[in-house]
Design an enzyme around this catalytic site. Sequence first.
Site: not given
Ligand code: URA
Length: 427
Positions: A82, A161, A168, A183, A187
């Site tokens: 990621h 999320d 957000r 967040s 995921k």
């Molecule tokens: N990437 C994400 O998936 N979530 C965040 O809050 C910030 C960057």
Amino acid sequence: MNIIDIITKKKNKEILSKEEIEYAINEYINGNIKDYQMSSLLMAICINKMNDEEILNLTNSMLNSGEKIDLSSIPGIKVDKHSTGGIGDKTTLILVPLVASLGVKVAKMSGRGLGYTGGTIDKLESIEGFNVALDRKDFTHEVMTIGASIVSQTGNLVPADKKLYALRDVSGTVESVALIASSIMSKKLASGADKFVIDVKVGSGALMKNLKDAKELAATMIKIGKNYNKEVICFLTNMDFPLGSNIGNGLEVIEAIDVLQDNGDENLTNLIVELATYMVSIGLNISIEKARKMVLENLKNGKAYKKLVEIINYQNGNIEKIAKSINKIDIYSDNEGYINSIDALEVGKFVHELGAGRSNKDDKIDYGVGVVLNKKINDYVLKGEKLLTIYYNKIIDFEKIKSAFSISKEKKENVKLIYEIINSNKI
Ligand code: URA
């Protein structure tokens, strides 16, 4: 329980219980807590922070808000990567085939971009015919037979999320370690892999503007992983300048192919080699040195590129047809000297204006536009020499991109691409 009491507690710097956090998340998804109440709570969290236990409880409530993918039918250790995102970040397109060519299975779910440039899925869609919407059976079959697949996030993964992130984004509450860590990790945990390598970008083009905050985010994500018995390794890398030479969807695919053909930008290739080394090391349980040797070999011998071709063919793409605008214009330097900086944020805004990104979820992307940098940090440039080429389909003020470059008589000292690699032994 009552949301106003929960907001008030956080406003007063108190610690929220597991039940209070669960209540806030569940009732928000159910529509019983309103956006204005949730944004108030999010702002209180941004300002007064959360401790480790609160962050774990928040991650768990988000993770439990939807479906979780079960990859147990695929043998072996599944590794995911990621990146917190940045300008010119095409690492997924390169890393997935590279590590898969060495036997590490990657079942990758990626997103579209809502930012300056497209996300990985948008980039893949700049390859004619590429199907990012495989069903779960086909996705698993591709990982089993070819070793990797990249698809767009399907199903009901972490709906909390999706709803929270959208809020957000419009309420000034993106930049919080607790909110970003929960967040990302919810995921990652929902997508079913066993181990993770996360590239935390730091600098002007990144969410984390300084190393201190980036380190805190990395340590928090590693702790969350530990709690679920998942190994997490974090890289802290430089996003003061764009990554590689090409910025824009199709152009980034073309650069990814260059790297896989061992003909890529040096900085980008160095970062890829390190990220891939750690993915292969944890995926095959081998030493870093052995993994690095194997990674370098597969970049040289063409096996990594061959794996990309297999993935593209499986997903119906035509590698001969990658979007690239036929309209181009070269931009020349007004000054002579060393390139001291290329502001990633400014370049990002510029390619967004060309049409490479979205402002709203339903905006259409122009896959063929973007820029190719001819000069990098610490390169010497003469007055009148080419700085970059712009690929466009509409006329904007092309010359303004020059303000992203700063040129000086002196070379810039100590420009690092990788600041630090952090694993659980270091926190
Ligand atoms: N990437 C994400 O998936 N979530 C965040 O809050 C910030 C960057």
